[in-house]
Write a protein that holds these residues in place. Structure first.
Motif, mmCIF file in Angstrom:
data_model
loop_
_atom_site.group_PDB
_atom_site.id
_atom_site.type_symbol
_atom_site.label_atom_id
_atom_site.label_comp_id
_atom_site.label_asym_id
_atom_site.label_seq_id
_atom_site.Cartn_x
_atom_site.Cartn_y
_atom_site.Cartn_z
ATOM 1 N N TYR A 72 -32.311 56.824 67.325
ATOM 2 C CA TYR A 72 -31.950 56.839 65.905
ATOM 3 C C TYR A 72 -30.605 56.129 65.692
ATOM 4 O O TYR A 72 -30.472 55.276 64.815
ATOM 5 C CB TYR A 72 -31.872 58.281 65.405
ATOM 6 C CG TYR A 72 -31.507 58.397 63.944
ATOM 7 C CD1 TYR A 72 -32.493 58.310 62.954
ATOM 8 C CD2 TYR A 72 -30.184 58.576 63.547
ATOM 9 C CE1 TYR A 72 -32.163 58.404 61.611
ATOM 10 C CE2 TYR A 72 -29.845 58.673 62.210
ATOM 11 C CZ TYR A 72 -30.838 58.585 61.242
ATOM 12 O OH TYR A 72 -30.501 58.662 59.920
ATOM 13 N N ASP A 73 -29.618 56.469 66.505
ATOM 14 C CA ASP A 73 -28.289 55.866 66.357
ATOM 15 C C ASP A 73 -28.301 54.373 66.675
ATOM 16 O O ASP A 73 -27.506 53.611 66.119
ATOM 17 C CB ASP A 73 -27.277 56.564 67.269
ATOM 18 C CG ASP A 73 -26.898 57.949 66.763
ATOM 19 O OD1 ASP A 73 -27.160 58.243 65.577
ATOM 20 O OD2 ASP A 73 -26.370 58.750 67.562
ATOM 21 N N SER A 74 -29.181 53.954 67.572
ATOM 22 C CA SER A 74 -29.214 52.545 67.973
ATOM 23 C C SER A 74 -29.926 51.662 66.955
ATOM 24 O O SER A 74 -29.661 50.461 66.882
ATOM 25 C CB SER A 74 -29.906 52.389 69.334
ATOM 26 O OG SER A 74 -31.301 52.623 69.226
ATOM 27 N N ALA A 75 -30.829 52.255 66.156
ATOM 28 C CA ALA A 75 -31.686 51.432 65.310
ATOM 29 C C ALA A 75 -31.575 51.694 63.814
ATOM 30 O O ALA A 75 -32.058 50.875 63.016
ATOM 31 C CB ALA A 75 -33.147 51.619 65.735
ATOM 32 N N PHE A 76 -30.948 52.794 63.407
ATOM 33 C CA PHE A 76 -30.892 53.140 61.978
ATOM 34 C C PHE A 76 -29.442 53.161 61.491
ATOM 35 O O PHE A 76 -28.547 53.621 62.194
ATOM 36 C CB PHE A 76 -31.576 54.487 61.725
ATOM 37 C CG PHE A 76 -33.045 54.463 61.997
ATOM 38 C CD1 PHE A 76 -33.945 54.121 60.996
ATOM 39 C CD2 PHE A 76 -33.540 54.755 63.263
ATOM 40 C CE1 PHE A 76 -35.308 54.072 61.246
ATOM 41 C CE2 PHE A 76 -34.901 54.714 63.526
ATOM 42 C CZ PHE A 76 -35.789 54.363 62.520
ATOM 43 N N HIS A 77 -29.243 52.649 60.279
ATOM 44 C CA HIS A 77 -27.882 52.537 59.757
ATOM 45 C C HIS A 77 -27.314 53.918 59.451
ATOM 46 O O HIS A 77 -27.991 54.750 58.839
ATOM 47 C CB HIS A 77 -27.876 51.680 58.477
ATOM 48 C CG HIS A 77 -26.519 51.167 58.132
ATOM 49 N ND1 HIS A 77 -25.556 51.958 57.543
ATOM 50 C CD2 HIS A 77 -25.943 49.949 58.310
ATOM 51 C CE1 HIS A 77 -24.461 51.247 57.363
ATOM 52 N NE2 HIS A 77 -24.657 50.032 57.819
ATOM 53 N N PRO A 78 -26.052 54.177 59.846
ATOM 54 C CA PRO A 78 -25.482 55.516 59.645
ATOM 55 C C PRO A 78 -25.262 55.887 58.178
ATOM 56 O O PRO A 78 -25.209 57.071 57.847
ATOM 57 C CB PRO A 78 -24.133 55.443 60.394
ATOM 58 C CG PRO A 78 -23.810 53.981 60.460
ATOM 59 C CD PRO A 78 -25.134 53.295 60.586
ATOM 60 N N ASP A 79 -25.139 54.885 57.297
ATOM 61 C CA ASP A 79 -24.912 55.177 55.876
ATOM 62 C C ASP A 79 -26.211 55.379 55.106
ATOM 63 O O ASP A 79 -26.327 56.280 54.280
ATOM 64 C CB ASP A 79 -24.113 54.045 55.209
ATOM 65 C CG ASP A 79 -22.679 53.991 55.705
ATOM 66 O OD1 ASP A 79 -22.156 55.056 56.100
ATOM 67 O OD2 ASP A 79 -22.089 52.904 55.708
ATOM 68 N N THR A 80 -27.197 54.519 55.364
ATOM 69 C CA THR A 80 -28.426 54.532 54.565
ATOM 70 C C THR A 80 -29.598 55.216 55.254
ATOM 71 O O THR A 80 -30.530 55.663 54.580
ATOM 72 C CB THR A 80 -28.854 53.092 54.227
ATOM 73 O OG1 THR A 80 -29.194 52.394 55.449
ATOM 74 C CG2 THR A 80 -27.720 52.335 53.529
ATOM 75 N N GLY A 81 -29.582 55.269 56.589
ATOM 76 C CA GLY A 81 -30.724 55.799 57.323
ATOM 77 C C GLY A 81 -31.854 54.803 57.441
ATOM 78 O O GLY A 81 -32.913 55.108 58.009
ATOM 79 N N ASP A 82 -31.662 53.572 56.920
ATOM 80 C CA ASP A 82 -32.701 52.539 57.001
ATOM 81 C C ASP A 82 -32.697 51.897 58.388
ATOM 82 O O ASP A 82 -31.636 51.767 59.018
ATOM 83 C CB ASP A 82 -32.462 51.448 55.949
ATOM 84 C CG ASP A 82 -32.592 51.972 54.531
ATOM 85 O OD1 ASP A 82 -33.328 52.966 54.341
ATOM 86 O OD2 ASP A 82 -31.975 51.393 53.616
ATOM 87 N N ARG A 83 -33.895 51.466 58.821
ATOM 88 C CA ARG A 83 -33.981 50.793 60.111
ATOM 89 C C ARG A 83 -33.325 49.415 60.010
ATOM 90 O O ARG A 83 -33.612 48.645 59.105
ATOM 91 C CB ARG A 83 -35.436 50.649 60.563
ATOM 92 C CG ARG A 83 -35.564 50.114 61.980
ATOM 93 C CD ARG A 83 -36.986 50.202 62.522
ATOM 94 N NE ARG A 83 -37.920 49.434 61.715
ATOM 95 C CZ ARG A 83 -38.903 49.971 61.004
ATOM 96 N NH1 ARG A 83 -39.074 51.277 61.009
ATOM 97 N NH2 ARG A 83 -39.704 49.214 60.308
ATOM 98 N N MET A 84 -32.416 49.124 60.922
ATOM 99 C CA MET A 84 -31.708 47.843 60.909
ATOM 100 C C MET A 84 -32.580 46.754 61.530
ATOM 101 O O MET A 84 -33.435 47.036 62.373
ATOM 102 C CB MET A 84 -30.396 47.963 61.693
ATOM 103 C CG MET A 84 -29.409 48.953 61.096
ATOM 104 S SD MET A 84 -27.841 49.046 61.990
ATOM 105 C CE MET A 84 -28.326 49.951 63.467
ATOM 106 N N ASN A 85 -32.352 45.505 61.105
ATOM 107 C CA ASN A 85 -33.104 44.411 61.705
ATOM 108 C C ASN A 85 -32.736 44.303 63.182
ATOM 109 O O ASN A 85 -31.603 44.606 63.580
ATOM 110 C CB ASN A 85 -32.855 43.093 60.965
ATOM 111 C CG ASN A 85 -31.434 42.581 61.167
ATOM 112 O OD1 ASN A 85 -31.123 41.986 62.196
ATOM 113 N ND2 ASN A 85 -30.567 42.822 60.180
#
Length: 320
Positions: A72-85
């Motif tokens: 989760y921490d490696s792939a999702f943004h800490p502010d939005t919870g959206d999956r990062m590219n």
């Protein structure tokens, strides 16, 4: 440990110390996580959210919860919870950075090669900077474009200018030109990509996460720390590796395999980045703090009028 009381958002390691942060970032910048499919990452997110809601699936172990939080921490943004590219994630910094940096260090002699690889690097950096921004401060497509063009122009001007200037300099000096260009571009790219935070301020909270307002001084502090971290991340590989290659190329066996010099530098850069990515990210806490006394007078007075002296520090996500 009773899973019913498991706090999945509690830091696994002490984030107030460098070693604690280093263990954390070694964990979440693990490049193997970049190979996992989106479905596996979504499963990890679902497990993290279930844990936060207090409904942990039966049979779940502590190790599974820790691994889910790692993904989760490696792939999702800490502010939005959206999956990062994928390309913008810190877990992709080693494979992406080693390829681009290795070829920048190999193809530094001609202007066309310098232009091409600096453009590739700044395109990569722009995506990383945008992905790891503080998402509470939105940025428009126009601002993204201006930031990209400005940073790329800075890198190209620095690299091409120094490349021409060092034609008569010792060979090792010319090999260091890519690093100077990268450092100069980082000093432009990151602030430009996050200009909204500098102009309008970054959201600051109390220790419990309650929003207190927006601060431009906090934004400047956070962005400055990110610039220092990024330059530090690139420095060992781009400064030490040219010295190593300069010496290796004097040996006859290296002179017979010139076609492998590029791949060799890519692999050696990867060796540096495996350690330097988490180490550079660990230089400063991601949840940055600032004394209320150092905030803008308006925000400082607003906090003191509402809370008195009970709040002495504010906190914010500085980004990566």
């Amino acid at each position: 440990m009773a899973l019913s009381s498991f706090d999945i958002d509690a830091p696994r390691w002490d984030q107030s110390t460098f070693m604690g942060r280093l263990k954390h970032f070694f964990n979440i910048t693990d490049c193997r996580t970049a190979l996992l499919p989106d479905s596996r990452l979504d499963e990890a997110k679902a497990l993290v959210e279930s844990c936060r809601a207090g409904s942990i699936p039966p049979g779940t172990t502590v190790e599974q919860l820790y691994y889910a939080k790692k993904l989760y921490d490696s792939a999702f943004h800490p502010d939005t919870g959206d999956r990062m590219n994928l390309i913008g994630r810190m877990s992709f910094q080693v494979p992406g950075g080693m390829a681009i940096t290795g070829f920048m260090l190999q193809f530094y002699r001609t202007v066309p090669a310098v232009v091409f690889w600096q453009w590739v690097n700044q395109s990569f950096n722009a995506l990383v900077n945008y992905t790891n921004r503080n998402a509470a401060s939105p940025i428009t497509p126009k601002q993204i474009g201006v930031a990209y063009v400005t940073a790329t122009s800075t890198a190209l001007a620095t690299a091409v200018g120094l490349n021409l200037y060092t034609k008569k300099a010792p060979p090792l000096v010319a090999r260091w030109v890519p690093f100077v260009a990268v450092a100069a571009a980082n000093c432009v790219n990151i602030p430009m990509m996050r200009q909204q935070e500098i102009l309008n301020g970054i959201a600051v909270t109390d220790e419990n996460g309650n929003k207190l307002g927006h601060s431009t001084k906090a934004a400047v502090k956070g962005i400055t720390q990110v610039v220092i971290s990024r330059v530090t991340m690139a420095a060992p590989g781009m400064i030490v590796l040219p010295i190593i290659m300069q010496r290796l190329e004097k040996y006859k066996f290296m002179q017979r395999i010139t076609f492998l010099h590029g791949p060799i530098q890519v692999m050696l850069v990867g060796g540096f980045l495996i350690f330097m990515v988490p180490a550079a990210c660990s230089l400063f806490p991601q949840r940055c703090s600032m004394a209320v006394s150092k905030l803008e007078p308006e925000l400082r007075d607003s906090i003191r009028s509402q809370y008195g002296d009970s709040i002495r520090h504010v906190y914010f996500n500085k980004g990566l």
